[in-house]
Design a protein around this motif. Structure first.
Motif, PDB file in Angstrom:
ATOM      1  N   GLU A 104      -1.071   1.315  -3.848  1.00 32.70           N
ATOM      2  CA  GLU A 104      -1.056   0.526  -2.627  1.00 32.70           C
ATOM      3  C   GLU A 104      -1.094   1.396  -1.361  1.00 32.70           C
ATOM      4  O   GLU A 104      -1.032   0.866  -0.246  1.00 32.70           O
ATOM      5  CB  GLU A 104       0.217  -0.330  -2.592  1.00 32.70           C
ATOM      6  N   ALA A 105      -1.147   2.710  -1.542  1.00 35.82           N
ATOM      7  CA  ALA A 105      -1.142   3.610  -0.378  1.00 35.82           C
ATOM      8  C   ALA A 105      -2.356   3.339   0.512  1.00 35.82           C
ATOM      9  O   ALA A 105      -3.468   3.150   0.028  1.00 35.82           O
ATOM     10  CB  ALA A 105      -1.136   5.059  -0.846  1.00 35.82           C
ATOM     11  N   ARG A 106      -2.129   3.347   1.844  1.00 42.24           N
ATOM     12  CA  ARG A 106      -3.189   3.005   2.794  1.00 42.24           C
ATOM     13  C   ARG A 106      -3.704   4.199   3.578  1.00 42.24           C
ATOM     14  O   ARG A 106      -4.642   4.076   4.358  1.00 42.24           O
ATOM     15  CB  ARG A 106      -2.666   1.952   3.772  1.00 42.24           C
ATOM     16  N   SER A 107      -3.064   5.346   3.425  1.00 38.20           N
ATOM     17  CA  SER A 107      -3.502   6.519   4.175  1.00 38.20           C
ATOM     18  C   SER A 107      -3.309   7.766   3.329  1.00 38.20           C
ATOM     19  O   SER A 107      -2.556   7.761   2.343  1.00 38.20           O
ATOM     20  CB  SER A 107      -2.700   6.659   5.481  1.00 38.20           C
ATOM     21  N   VAL A 108      -3.992   8.825   3.741  1.00 34.49           N
ATOM     22  CA  VAL A 108      -3.867  10.100   3.035  1.00 34.49           C
ATOM     23  C   VAL A 108      -2.436  10.614   3.133  1.00 34.49           C
ATOM     24  O   VAL A 108      -1.889  11.158   2.165  1.00 34.49           O
ATOM     25  CB  VAL A 108      -4.840  11.136   3.632  1.00 34.49           C
ATOM     26  N   GLU A 109      -1.804  10.420   4.289  1.00 33.84           N
ATOM     27  CA  GLU A 109      -0.427  10.869   4.480  1.00 33.84           C
ATOM     28  C   GLU A 109       0.507  10.190   3.490  1.00 33.84           C
ATOM     29  O   GLU A 109       1.375  10.840   2.880  1.00 33.84           O
ATOM     30  CB  GLU A 109       0.017  10.576   5.916  1.00 33.84           C
ATOM     31  N   ASP A 110       0.324   8.880   3.321  1.00 31.72           N
ATOM     32  CA  ASP A 110       1.158   8.144   2.370  1.00 31.72           C
ATOM     33  C   ASP A 110       0.923   8.627   0.938  1.00 31.72           C
ATOM     34  O   ASP A 110       1.863   8.795   0.157  1.00 31.72           O
ATOM     35  CB  ASP A 110       0.871   6.645   2.457  1.00 31.72           C
TER      36      ASP A 110
END
Length: 260
Positions: free
Chosen positions: A185-191
């Motif tokens: 469910e991660a939405r960004s590279v950082e996440d």
């Protein structure tokens, strides 16, 4: 608005839910991280401020910890080892007999050493034998192999630390599964990087605990038996033995002198 479950990782508690604003994957990771810290601290004293979380996880259960009802019905986990010292007529023949007995019962020869000094010859055998056969093997050797000079058995009960480690391993695997779900469910590279970092730490903990459980299982299933075999030659036997060696060395020197 969405609903997520705040999991309380305590025995017998129910899952509570409450509505909060739609969280990011990073926020969920943070929530799980704090809950994992709370989980590992349950039932144990908090570590000192300078100690790491890993040290707190690997610390053995307190001595006064009471086993749960489920644990009390589980099989006890005990490590049993033996030590035996026998005086025999022929150390090599006795050692060969012991090796055959151990291999026949599914054991193994871990180490063997032979020493000689003055009129004494000794052989030390380090054996791994099925724990259920330790007592019977020692009794048979005392009866058949020779005169008993020393016999001892040590026993260590690891029941509580065994089941405590097993429970923490189960919790870590559940946490790994949850991290994998969040990663999807991660939405960004950082996440994604943050989740993978936490996931790698959890997997490292799982690998360490899994190795510890395998070691416990081996120690419980197989006992270590150290057997010392000793023989002492009489003064006359030693005299003729030395005489024979001296004669052999003299004969060798004579032949070398005649031939060269």
């Amino acid at each position: 608005m969405s609903t997520i479950a705040y999991l309380r990782w305590t025995y017998g508690t129910r899952v509570e839910t409450r509505s909060i604003p739609n969280p990011s994957a990073m926020q969920i990771v943070q929530v799980l991280f704090f809950f994992s810290m709370f989980l590992l601290s349950c039932g144990q004293s908090s570590p000192a401020g300078g100690e790491s979380m890993m040290q707190a996880e690997m610390a053995p259960a307190p001595a006064d910890r009471k086993m749960s009802a489920d644990e009390s019905t589980m099989p006890r986990k005990k490590i049993r080892n033996g030590n035996l010292r026998l005086r025999v007529d022929d150390v090599r023949a006795a050692a060969a007999d012991i090796r055959a007995r151990v291999l026949a019962m599914g054991g193994e020869i871990q180490d063997e050493q032979e020493n000689s000094y003055d009129r004494t010859r000794e052989i030390y055998l380090t054996l791994r034998v099925p724990a259920a056969r330790l007592d019977s093997l020692m009794t048979d050797l005392c009866r058949d192999a020779g005169q008993v000079e020393n016999r001892s058995v040590s026993e260590s009960d690891i029941t509580e630390v065994y089941y405590d480690t097993d429970a923490r391993l189960t919790q870590k695997r559940a946490l790994e599964t949850r991290y994998l779900e969040i990663l999807k469910e991660a939405r960004s590279v950082e996440d994604m990087l943050a989740i993978e970092r936490e996931l790698n730490q959890v997997r490292s903990d799982i690998e360490s605990m899994d190795g510890q459980m395998r070691m416990y299982d081996k120690q419980v299933a197989m006992s270590t038996l150290v057997v010392s075999l000793v023989t002492v030659q009489s003064g006359m036997d030693n005299f003729f033995g030395e005489l024979g060696r001296a004669f052999g060395q003299g004969w060798t020197l004579l032949l070398q002198f005649l031939l060269f």
